[in-house]
Scaffold this motif. Structure first.
Motif, PDB file in Angstrom:
ATOM      1  N   ARG A 132     -12.814   0.855   3.233  1.00  0.00           N
ATOM      2  CA  ARG A 132     -12.459   1.982   2.367  1.00  0.00           C
ATOM      3  C   ARG A 132     -12.615   3.308   3.123  1.00  0.00           C
ATOM      4  NH1 ARG A 132     -12.799   2.526  -3.294  1.00  0.00           N
ATOM      5  NH2 ARG A 132     -13.999   0.586  -3.433  1.00  0.00           N
ATOM      6  N   LEU A 182      -9.808   3.894   5.589  1.00  0.00           N
ATOM      7  CA  LEU A 182      -8.582   4.335   4.913  1.00  0.00           C
ATOM      8  C   LEU A 182      -8.690   5.770   4.418  1.00  0.00           C
ATOM      9  CD1 LEU A 182      -7.716   1.062   3.011  1.00  0.00           C
ATOM     10  CD2 LEU A 182      -6.223   2.221   4.639  1.00  0.00           C
ATOM     11  N   ASP A 183      -9.921   6.239   4.247  1.00  0.00           N
ATOM     12  CA  ASP A 183     -10.144   7.636   3.854  1.00  0.00           C
ATOM     13  C   ASP A 183     -10.251   8.558   5.064  1.00  0.00           C
ATOM     14  OD1 ASP A 183     -10.086   7.049   1.181  1.00  0.00           O
ATOM     15  OD2 ASP A 183     -12.263   6.853   0.967  1.00  0.00           O
ATOM     16  N   ALA A 198      -6.689  -3.074  -2.276  1.00  0.00           N
ATOM     17  CA  ALA A 198      -5.724  -2.930  -1.190  1.00  0.00           C
ATOM     18  C   ALA A 198      -5.117  -4.292  -0.886  1.00  0.00           C
ATOM     19  CB  ALA A 198      -6.397  -2.345   0.050  1.00  0.00           C
ATOM     20  N   ARG A 235      -3.326   0.666   0.866  1.00  0.00           N
ATOM     21  CA  ARG A 235      -4.005   1.025  -0.386  1.00  0.00           C
ATOM     22  C   ARG A 235      -3.359   2.281  -0.927  1.00  0.00           C
ATOM     23  NH1 ARG A 235      -9.104   3.944  -1.708  1.00  0.00           N
ATOM     24  NH2 ARG A 235      -9.960   3.005  -3.609  1.00  0.00           N
ATOM     25  N   ARG A 262      -1.700   5.012   1.367  1.00  0.00           N
ATOM     26  CA  ARG A 262      -2.347   5.043   2.666  1.00  0.00           C
ATOM     27  C   ARG A 262      -2.228   3.688   3.356  1.00  0.00           C
ATOM     28  NH1 ARG A 262      -7.940   8.538   1.656  1.00  0.00           N
ATOM     29  NH2 ARG A 262      -6.927  10.295   0.600  1.00  0.00           N
ATOM     30  N   TRP A 263      -2.156   3.727   4.671  1.00  0.00           N
ATOM     31  CA  TRP A 263      -2.085   2.477   5.406  1.00  0.00           C
ATOM     32  C   TRP A 263      -2.881   2.575   6.716  1.00  0.00           C
ATOM     33  CZ3 TRP A 263       0.279   1.821  10.280  1.00  0.00           C
ATOM     34  CH2 TRP A 263       1.067   2.883  10.743  1.00  0.00           C
ATOM     35  N   MET A 264      -3.340   1.428   7.166  1.00  0.00           N
ATOM     36  CA  MET A 264      -4.106   1.339   8.401  1.00  0.00           C
ATOM     37  C   MET A 264      -3.548   0.209   9.243  1.00  0.00           C
ATOM     38  SD  MET A 264      -8.209   0.684   8.941  1.00  0.00           S
ATOM     39  CE  MET A 264      -8.205  -1.073   8.680  1.00  0.00           C
ATOM     40  N   SER A 323      -3.566   6.318   8.083  1.00  0.00           N
ATOM     41  CA  SER A 323      -4.888   6.888   7.810  1.00  0.00           C
ATOM     42  C   SER A 323      -5.864   6.503   8.900  1.00  0.00           C
ATOM     43  CB  SER A 323      -5.404   6.390   6.454  1.00  0.00           C
ATOM     44  OG  SER A 323      -4.552   6.810   5.408  1.00  0.00           O
TER      45      SER A 323
END
Length: 413
Positions: A143, A146-147, A330, A348, A351-353, A385
């Motif tokens: 989390r 992603l932030d 997610a 999520r 946002r994406w990683m 992200s």
């Protein structure tokens, strides 16, 4: 009885009981569904323990519903008539949290097509992640990544052989206290039971156990890859069996309904260029320990064969990422175009990683993975992200170029 090790689906089950009349907790056999459900159930009935009860339930499924709530109905798919009985009972009671239905096989769509909004909440359960096994520190939060945040850790003192041992043991609760050799044997027995019995009792359709075993071997051999049905057929033929295309689809569907075979869907929504994006999914067995068991691999053999180890390690990362992603609402995808790929993409909301998986955390390995991800990220409509290289061992840190390096032994939700 050993102490209950908390699972990430505990909170998801609690939320489901608050938001719907019944929760369906589904996943592969022996992943811990019954034990987890019993933590929140006030009464239970186990349909796998009594043939007489199953017969009676088929005649009058309502008798299985009487008891304190939440009422746990374990292996409900053995009496499919329970589904509509629960549905009607939820309608009549007009209250949340009445039933928990656990199942290790998905019945035909005809049984569950009349779900009704607000009646059922579905929670998927997988084998245990390394965090749930208390083998990951969880210091690097998915989390938080992603932030846009990043944590650091000196890492575990476990070496590659230790990671291979964790992989071969698997995320099965029943294996945690077993000697490693016994756990490996249990995984092989698990596959034999799937091929010889469970896949038949699923729907009464006779399937050749030898062909089922050959298909499982082919999936294990190609775990974590974009393997085509044609390649699977060739591998099955090489194993001395033969499956026609339509029959292969039927066998794959049966393994998916037993939650043994899972797909990592393709992702390509953020591509800016006109490069052709692969739409086929990657394929995995639900736990990499089953792939190791099908291949007859030991931890020592994996360490001696880095290519196979790396392939199965990617499946291990996919398993844990999927569990952590589900806990934060997610999803996990894969990405490949004609010029580049990402082993995993965690999405999520908006946002994406991007994730690359590498057994080794050596500088030259990480440098190559990081530079490839950075080049790919420049071609996306939406910037990531985070970009992360997940390794088997070593420290966790953020590089000067912004790419995060994290060991699977530090990762958590």
């Amino acid at each position: 009885m050993p102490a209950y090790l908390p699972r990430l689906v505990d909170d998801q089950l609690t939320r489901g009981l608050r938001s719907a009349g019944a929760v369906v907790l589904e996943g592969p056999k022996a992943c811990g569904k019954t034990t987890t459900a019993r933590q929140q159930a006030a009464s239970l009935v186990r349909l796998d323990a009594s043939p007489q009860l199953r017969v009676a339930g088929q005649v009058d499924p309502g008798l299985l519903l009487a008891g304190e709530t939440p009422r746990l109905i374990d292996e409900w798919q053995l009496v499919p008539e329970v589904w509509n009985a629960v549905r009607h009972s939820v309608d009549e009671r007009q209250a949340s949290g009445q039933f928990i239905l656990t199942g290790s096989a998905t019945p035909t769509d005809d049984v569950t097509r009349h779900t009704g909004a607000g009646r059922f909440s579905r929670v998927r359960m997988m084998p245990m992640s390394l965090l749930e096994q208390q083998r990951s520190s969880g210091e690097v939060s998915l989390r938080a990544l992603l932030d846009g945040e990043a944590a650091s850790s000196a890492g575990s003192d476990l070496d590659l052989l230790g990671v291979a041992q964790l992989l071969c043991r698997g995320g099965w609760p029943g294996n945690l206290e077993r000697e490693l050799g016994d756990a490996i044997n249990a995984n092989r027995d698990y596959l034999a039971t799937i091929a010889g019995a469970d896949i038949v009792t699923l729907d009464g359709v006779r399937r050749d156990p030898r062909k089922v075993s050959a298909l499982i071997f082919a999936l294990a051999r190609n775990a974590g890859t974009y393997v085509t049905n044609r390649t699977l057929q060739a591998d099955i033929t090489g194993d001395g069996q033969n499956l026609a295309p339509r029959t292969l689809d039927s066998y794959l569907d049966a393994l998916a309904r037993l939650w043994l075979y899972v797909e990592q869907p393709a992702w390509g929504q953020h591509m800016r260029s006109s490069a052709q994006v692969r739409r086929a999914p990657k394929r995995h067995l639900v736990d990499p320990s089953l792939a190791a068991a099908a291949l007859g691999a030991t931890p020592e053999a994996l360490v001696a064969d880095p290519e196979t180890f790396g392939q199965l390690f990617e499946s291990l990362v996919f398993r844990d990422l999927s569990i952590y992603a589900q806990a934060i609402d997610a999803r996990v995808f894969a990405y490949q175009d004609t010029a580049a790929e990402l082993d995993a993409v965690v999405v999520r909301g908006d946002r994406w990683m991007g994730v690359e998986v590498k057994l080794s955390g050596r500088a030259e390995i990480v440098d190559g993975a990081a530079s490839g991800m950075l080049r790919l990220a420049e071609r996306m409509r939406t910037p990531p992200s985070a970009l992360a290289v997940v390794t088997a061992t070593g420290p966790s840190y953020r590089r000067p170029d912004g790419v995060v390096v994290t060991s699977i032994l530090d990762l958590g939700p």
